[in-house]
Design an enzyme around this catalytic site. Structure first.
Site, PDB file in Angstrom:
ATOM      1  N   LYS A 173      36.525  87.879  -2.390  1.00 38.03           N
ATOM      2  CA  LYS A 173      36.275  86.608  -3.135  1.00 38.03           C
ATOM      3  C   LYS A 173      34.420  86.416  -3.169  1.00 38.03           C
ATOM      4  O   LYS A 173      33.861  86.016  -1.883  1.00 38.03           O
ATOM      5  CB  LYS A 173      36.824  85.578  -2.401  1.00 38.03           C
ATOM      6  CG  LYS A 173      36.547  84.225  -3.369  1.00 38.03           C
ATOM      7  CD  LYS A 173      37.124  83.115  -2.568  1.00 38.03           C
ATOM      8  CE  LYS A 173      35.852  82.255  -2.045  1.00 38.03           C
ATOM      9  NZ  LYS A 173      35.066  81.745  -3.222  1.00 38.03           N
ATOM     10  N   GLU A 248      28.786  86.548   9.168  1.00 41.08           N
ATOM     11  CA  GLU A 248      27.198  86.432   8.867  1.00 41.08           C
ATOM     12  C   GLU A 248      26.814  84.836   8.742  1.00 41.08           C
ATOM     13  O   GLU A 248      27.176  84.603   7.591  1.00 41.08           O
ATOM     14  CB  GLU A 248      26.606  87.397   8.120  1.00 41.08           C
ATOM     15  CG  GLU A 248      27.125  88.844   8.647  1.00 41.08           C
ATOM     16  CD  GLU A 248      26.364  89.267   9.516  1.00 41.08           C
ATOM     17  OE1 GLU A 248      25.179  88.888   9.772  1.00 41.08           O
ATOM     18  OE2 GLU A 248      26.972  90.355  10.270  1.00 41.08           O
ATOM     19  N   CYS A 282      18.948  83.810   3.977  1.00 43.22           N
ATOM     20  CA  CYS A 282      19.227  83.508   5.241  1.00 43.22           C
ATOM     21  C   CYS A 282      18.000  83.891   6.165  1.00 43.22           C
ATOM     22  O   CYS A 282      17.876  83.434   7.291  1.00 43.22           O
ATOM     23  CB  CYS A 282      20.621  83.912   5.585  1.00 43.22           C
ATOM     24  SG  CYS A 282      20.675  85.717   5.489  1.00 43.22           S
ATOM     25  N   GLU A 383      19.414  73.988   9.073  1.00 47.10           N
ATOM     26  CA  GLU A 383      19.119  74.750   7.972  1.00 47.10           C
ATOM     27  C   GLU A 383      19.263  74.032   6.719  1.00 47.10           C
ATOM     28  O   GLU A 383      20.159  73.448   6.234  1.00 47.10           O
ATOM     29  CB  GLU A 383      20.391  76.145   7.954  1.00 47.10           C
ATOM     30  CG  GLU A 383      20.032  77.114   6.975  1.00 47.10           C
ATOM     31  CD  GLU A 383      21.112  78.011   6.673  1.00 47.10           C
ATOM     32  OE1 GLU A 383      22.108  77.633   6.558  1.00 47.10           O
ATOM     33  OE2 GLU A 383      20.762  79.334   6.566  1.00 47.10           O
TER      34      GLU A 383
END
Ligand code: NAD
Length: 480
Positions: A173, A248, A282, A383
């Site tokens: 997906k 991750e 990231c 973040e």
């Protein structure tokens, strides 16, 4: 354009007929619809994968390798088409999609086409016991791959290539925010001769489609890239089912700059490591720590260079920064400027939305530099994942190391120094998965890729991914 699911080599509508809008971030308009697949669609994808598994897992490595190579070639051949689709879906500059995203997607398949022919297992002779052990590394079966929106085809294929190279069949997906290149990949796989059912692509929301993949009782390994919160909710479902998990997750990466570095190279790279892909990587270095001796100079030069970055429509050639991926993301980025101001941060440049004539409803934001004095502030701890970086001075190596490690994330760090001892001390003592010294995002696909702490568990890349996508089984043979 309307997208369909790719199941058993065919493009099909979702069983319940539910669709969601797909936006073009450069102008804020809906330009297509994608299936919001449910567990019924995931079940169909699973059944196709399960049916394909016995043959695919017994297909010779040479044949698998050839098919993966062919997929790589076809991706390369469709560079322009795929780069345009990626840019329109994601808002990234088309030049970036052409130079990085799409070539890397091809490289992912080519790399694993080669790697699988070199992957081997171990044998241990139990001397004195008249026994020999060897390890069979067998494909797991049907595995789930779920990827985010920031590097859509690049990260989608980074999972799929090793999974199928190792002999698994996949239910995958992509992000519902950037589904287009994943949709185009289906056609490419069919053209390359990948047998039906080896790769199945279901589109939809994380909480419906994604969760249905994670909760499926017979999809026994999940490779996920995305946010830390999502990773935790996936782990909550997958852990009691004893699934193999590779996560991750997010990052809040330090960029540590010492006065003894090659200044010009550092400055140029730091602009890139801060704002490439609108800061939505990231691995971007979002917390910049600078040795006090050169702090004022760096601040002046960095801001001057950042102010020169051009924000514009992603299809334009002379721009550095395109559109942010979605309205929600734009609002999140804006909210962090307010948070920074409330916490006493100084906005040194940027901080505002940008209006591009002709594309007034697009999601554009200025590259933003914030000076902070305390690493515990929210803009240094959370973040943001956009074009915002903070800068802060430090005095000693110990202080820099402490600042770098003082965060819940542990994905990557960049270190700028020409001091070998310092390089080794930092490399050993940083609580993170990847250290770049005097460079940023230089990737060798053989290396282990991933983070520590809230940045995830497991490693991708090289043989690490092939190890993840296989189950080791020890065989012990006693002889007389
Ligand atoms: P996200 O977690 O919102 O979504 C990632 C994917 O997971 C999407 O396909 C989404 O639909 C799906 N998903 C969402 N909820 C789910 C659920 N409950 N169950 C199953 N699937 C679900 O992340 P995002 O906003 O798409 O991506 C940004 C994040 O990804 C950032 O935190 C970034 O740091 C991280 N990221 C990490 C890496 C890495 O290698 N560590 C690389 C790129 C991006």
């Amino acid at each position: 354009m309307n997208i369909k699911n790719y199941i058993n080599g065919e493009f099909v509508d979702p069983v319940l007929g539910n669709y969601i809008d797909n936006y073009n971030p450069s102008n804020g308009e809906v330009y297509g619809q994608i299936p919001n697949s449910t567990s019924e669609d995931v079940e169909k994808a699973y059944e196709a994968a399960e049916k394909a598994f016995p043959n695919w897992s017994n297909t010779t490595l040479e044949t698998r390798s050839k098919i993966l190579s062919k997929i790589a070639d076809l991706i390369e051949g469709k560079l322009h088409l795929l780069a345009e689709a990626e840019s329109k879906d994601n808002g990234k500059p088309i030049s970036l999609a052409k130079a990085i995203d799409i070539p890397r997607a091809a490289a992912n398949f080519q790399f694993y086409a080669n790697a699988i022919t070199q992957f081997s297992s171990e044998a241990h002779e139990s001397i004195g016991l008249n026994a020999v052990n060897f390890t069979l590394r067998q494909p797991i079966g049907v595995v789930g791959c779920i990827s985010p929106w920031n590097l859509p085809l690049y990260l989608f294929t980074w999972k799929i290539a090793p999974a199928i190279a190792a002999g698994n069949c996949v239910v995958a997906k992509p992000s519902e925010i950037t589904p287009m290149t994943a949709f185009l990949l289906g056609e490419i796989c069919t053209e390359a001769g990948l047998p039906n059912g080896v790769l199945n692509i279901v589109h939809g929301l994380g909480t419906t489609t994604g969760q249905a993949i994670v909760a499926h009782p017979n999809i026994t390994a999940i490779s996920f890239t995305g946010g830390t919160k999502t990773g935790a909710s996936i782990a909550r479902i997958a852990a009691p089912m004893f699934k193999k998990l590779s996560l991750e997750l997010g990052g809040k990466n330090p960029n540590i700059i010492f006065a003894d570095c090659d200044y010009d190279k550092m400055l140029e790279t730091t602009v890139r490591s801060s704002f490439a892909n609108q800061g939505q990587i990231c691995l971007c270095g979002s917390r910049i720590f600078v040795e006090e001796k050169i702090y004022e100079k760096f601040k002046k030069d960095f801001i001057k260079n950042v102010k020169q970055l051009k924000v514009g429509h992603p299809s334009k050639r002379n721009i550095d920064i395109g559109a942010l991926v979605s309205k929600e993301h734009l609002e999140k980025i804006e909210s962090y400027v307010e948070i920074a101001e409330d916490e006493g941060g100084r906005i040194l440049c940027g901080g505002l939305e940008v209006t591009i004539p002709g594309y007034e409803n697009g999601y554009y934001f200025q590259p933003t530099v914030i000076e902070v004095t305390d690493n515990s502030c929210r803009v240094n701890q959370e973040e943001i994942f956009g074009p915002i970086v903070t800068i802060m001075p430090f005095k000693t190596d110990e202080e820099a190391l402490q600042l770098a490690n003082d965060v819940k994330y542990g994905l990557s760090a960049t270190l700028w120094t020409n001091n070998l001892n310092r390089t080794m001390q930092f490399s050993k003592q940083l609580h993170i998965g990847i250290v770049w010294v005097n460079t940023w995002m230089l990737r060798d696909l053989r290396t282990p890729f991933g983070g520590q702490k809230a940045s995830g568990i497991g490693r991708e890349g090289g043989f690490e991914a092939l190890r993840f996508f296989t189950e080791p089984k020890n065989i012990c043979i006693k002889y007389e």
